[in-house]
Scaffold this active site. Structure first.
Site, mmCIF file in Angstrom:
data_model
loop_
_atom_site.group_PDB
_atom_site.id
_atom_site.type_symbol
_atom_site.label_atom_id
_atom_site.label_comp_id
_atom_site.label_asym_id
_atom_site.label_seq_id
_atom_site.Cartn_x
_atom_site.Cartn_y
_atom_site.Cartn_z
ATOM 1 C CB THR A 1 -0.939 -0.007 1.217
ATOM 2 O OG1 THR A 1 -1.780 -1.165 1.158
ATOM 3 C CG2 THR A 1 -1.800 1.248 1.248
ATOM 4 C CG ASP B 1 -4.912 -4.180 -0.391
ATOM 5 O OD1 ASP B 1 -4.027 -4.918 -0.853
ATOM 6 O OD2 ASP B 1 -5.052 -3.966 0.829
#
Length: 348
Positions: free
Chosen positions: A68, A112
């Protein structure tokens, strides 16, 4: 620099506002993952030099290693906006179409757990990635009509903890694929010093080394342990995170010298004491420690195997010689000998 040297706690006002951000914002600040960082630097600079969005990027690896963070760094390096979502949140192709058509030119779309995206949405994503176009179906049955909509050129950054679950067509559409490895203790040591400066935590060299050695090679865990040790140092100590303070704090939080927590030790102890080191089936082992099989398999086992304390065999799970000795037990002569991959920094 001596062991009792305290790392400077100077921080800016912005850094003091919240603990919000120990995450680096630029590639130059990103610690470790040197190969991936250099490859990304070339990719981004080449695209910026041509004035075009870079190829789509796939980042894979275990949780907590910086996928991330790297997605946000990509947007920051490109001076572009970023839209963040996750695979499980995209249940219908219409959900994805709404996101894609709202992107501005050059934006970064971060998905994600992309391996968990719904199949209809995945198929819609193919044309968006290749041709910057989506076909939205209006109506049902024979009267259904496909309306083509243009999408502004964008860069997709996908992250996955299980790259083997990605379909071939999806994986092939990424121009750059990178796998993130666990961090070496020396890299975690540097990361903890940086985080301590941002959080305003006085920390010694040996204090940072103690936390780094118990962080499972994972930055997320290292930063979490740093915050817990800081609490202990401020409430029960002098406020400085040194080796003795770190050891005392991590004992309170049930994190041992190898990074095993309560559940890890429960699994290993049950395997050694209740099943004589195994082999034993996963479901039986899970019942013995009062946890779900998925929890044992996905949370505990990867680290225990990587640390060389447990081995998976065709007949079931077995404790290795290192696992017996870690618990202070004498292993039998027939015990499995498993190399300690974790301490050697080798990815299993």
């Amino acid at each position: 620099m001596t062991d009792d040297h305290v790392v400077s706690a100077y921080v800016t006002d912005a850094e003091l506002d919240a603990e919000a951000s120990v995450r680096p914002r630029r590639l130059a600040e990103f610690i470790a993952q040197h190969r991936v960082r250099d490859q990304l630097d070339l990719l981004l600079k080449g695209a910026m030099g041509r004035g075009t969005p870079p190829d789509h990027i796939l980042l894979s690896g275990p949780p907590g290693l910086g996928k991330t963070t790297l997605a946000n760094i990509v947007a920051s390096e490109l001076n572009a906006g970023i839209r963040t979502t996750s695979g499980p949140a995209i249940e219908r192709s219409g959900d994805l179409a709404a996101i894609l058509t709202s992107l501005a030119e050059g934006d970064v779309l971060f998905i994600d757990e992309i391996h968990r995206i719904a199949k209809p949405a995945e198929e819609l994503l193919y044309s968006a990635m290749e041709d910057f176009r989506v076909d939205v179906v209006v109506g049902k049955g024979p009267g259904a009509t496909a309306i083509p909509l243009d999408v502004e050129p964008f860069t997709l950054v996908g992250a996955t903890t299980r790259s083997g679950l990605l379909t071939g067509p999806m994986r092939d559409r990424f121009g750059f694929v990178a796998h993130l490895d666990f961090y070496a203790p020396a890299d975690l040591h540097l990361l903890l010093q940086r985080s301590a400066r941002i959080l305003g935590v006085p920390i010694t060299e040996d204090g940072a080394a103690e936390i780094a050695g118990r962080s499972r090679g994972t930055p997320r865990i290292a930063n979490r342990l740093l915050r817990r040790v800081r609490d202990f140092a401020e409430v029960r100590g002098s406020g400085v995170v040194d080796q003795a303070t770190a050891r005392a704090a991590l004992k309170v939080y049930d994190v041992d010298e190898r990074g095993l927590d309560r559940l890890d030790r429960a699994v290993l102890t049950a395997l050694v004491d209740s099943f004589r080191g195994g082999p034993v089936g996963l479901s039986t082992l899970a019942v013995a420690v009062g946890e779900q099989s998925d929890t044992v398999e996905e949370v505990c086992e990867p680290f225990l195997v990587r640390a060389g304390l447990l081995a998976r065999t065709p007949r079931g799970r077995v404790a290795t010689e290192a696992g017996w000795r870690h618990l202070g037990r004498t292993p039998p002569e027939t015990v499995v000998q498993q190399p300690d991959l974790f301490s050697r920094g080798v990815d299993s």
